[in-house]
Scaffold this motif. Structure first.
Motif, PDB file in Angstrom:
ATOM      1  N   ARG A 277      51.354  19.695 140.329  1.00  9.24           N
ATOM      2  CA  ARG A 277      51.745  18.430 140.959  1.00  9.24           C
ATOM      3  C   ARG A 277      52.568  18.714 142.204  1.00  9.24           C
ATOM      4  N   PRO A 278      52.199  18.109 143.321  1.00  8.20           N
ATOM      5  CA  PRO A 278      52.804  18.513 144.599  1.00  8.20           C
ATOM      6  C   PRO A 278      54.187  17.921 144.833  1.00  8.20           C
TER       7      PRO A 278
ATOM      8  N   ARG B  26      41.664  23.351 130.881  1.00  8.69           N
ATOM      9  CA  ARG B  26      40.210  23.310 130.742  1.00  8.69           C
ATOM     10  C   ARG B  26      39.545  23.659 132.069  1.00  8.69           C
ATOM     11  N   THR B  27      38.315  24.149 131.984  1.00 13.09           N
ATOM     12  CA  THR B  27      37.524  24.459 133.172  1.00 13.09           C
ATOM     13  C   THR B  27      36.384  23.452 133.314  1.00 13.09           C
TER      14      THR B  27
ATOM     15  N   PRO C 130      48.270  21.050 131.291  1.00 12.29           N
ATOM     16  CA  PRO C 130      49.383  21.926 131.690  1.00 12.29           C
ATOM     17  C   PRO C 130      49.241  22.432 133.127  1.00 12.29           C
ATOM     18  N   GLU C 131      48.009  22.814 133.514  1.00 13.62           N
ATOM     19  CA  GLU C 131      47.793  23.257 134.897  1.00 13.62           C
ATOM     20  C   GLU C 131      48.050  22.130 135.881  1.00 13.62           C
TER      21      GLU C 131
ATOM     22  N   LEU D 233      42.796  19.285 136.253  1.00 14.86           N
ATOM     23  CA  LEU D 233      44.195  18.946 136.486  1.00 14.86           C
ATOM     24  C   LEU D 233      44.603  17.679 135.755  1.00 14.86           C
ATOM     25  N   ALA D 234      43.713  16.691 135.718  1.00 18.64           N
ATOM     26  CA  ALA D 234      44.084  15.409 135.120  1.00 18.64           C
ATOM     27  C   ALA D 234      42.844  14.630 134.724  1.00 18.64           C
TER      28      ALA D 234
END
Length: 243
Positions: A216-217, A128-129, A210-211, A193-194
């Motif tokens: 995730r670092p 999503r944006t 998903p992005e 992201l979350a």
């Protein structure tokens, strides 16, 4: 001879600190990041005679995994790509909301809040944006970070009830280059992201898109000894002032 005004009243001091705290939550990078937020909380807790409650809140963050040796900044760096001042501010926004210090630009009804929560898991299963978040859920109760689409931000949705969890949308759009001098945006606008809400174990409160899962670092802290040197002193002060 000029007569100097007397000291300000306790009410004026508390109002001043609350206003500055809310400004710092909305623009954390401009105000100095987590160090500034912690100092404002420390001062306001003292003014409100809530030192014990503030110390207990910090201990709760540690127990939930929201705070580590590098503060909330360090905990977020294990799950979200940095820099993430707006994500850090979201944790302190929750603490402010608990104490009715957070000033929302709008609030959701209990029904709208419950409806949003029901949608989250399925809705966040797709990338999503920022525009899609706002179109689906409306303007946020609090925008953590500025409006520039080149930078990440966190959108908070809340009710007037401090017992209702704030729902946070963590969005990202690149970061500084290897010199730390030039910001490199990846997208035309931030991407989600979350989504985060609840007071359980930190990682259990996060639902990744998903992005977000891809980003995730594999975290390796940078050399920031000067910045983080405040933590042992500041948090020890919050824990022991009233003992």
């Amino acid at each position: 001879m000029t007569t100097l005004p007397g000291p300000r009243s306790a009410a004026e001091i508390r109002t001043y600190l609350k206003d500055h705290l809310n400004q710092a939550l909305r623009r954390p990078g401009m105000f100095g990041g987590e160090t500034a937020l912690c100092l404002l909380f420390d001062h306001l807790a003292y003014a409100e005679h809530q030192e014990t409650e503030w110390a207990q809140a910090l201990q709760s963050l540690e127990a939930r995994g929201v705070f580590n040796a590098l503060g909330v900044t360090g905990a977020l760096a294990t799950v979200l790509p940095g820099p993430c001042d707006d994500g850090v501010a979201s944790i302190y926004a929750e603490l402010a909301h608990d104490r009715r210090w957070l000033q929302a630009d709008r609030t959701l009804t209990t029904e709208d809040h419950a409806s949003l929560r029901r949608k989250l898991t399925a809705w966040a299963a797709h990338d999503r944006t920022l525009a899609e978040v706002r179109e689906e859920f409306g303007p946020p109760s609090v925008l953590l970070s500025g409006t520039n689409p080149c930078f990440g931000k966190t959108l908070a949705y809340l009710t007037e009830q401090a017992t209702e969890p704030i729902i946070f949308f963590h969005l990202w759009n690149g970061g500084p280059d290897e010199t730390d001098r030039i910001w490199r945006s990846i997208y035309d606008e931030p991407v989600l992201l979350a989504v985060r809400f609840g007071r359980g174990t930190f990682k259990d409160t996060l639902t990744f898109t998903p992005e977000g899962s891809r980003r995730r670092p594999a975290w390796h802290p940078r050399s920031s000894a000067g910045y983080y040197a405040v933590w042992p002193l500041q948090f020890q002060s919050a824990r022991t002032r009233d003992t």
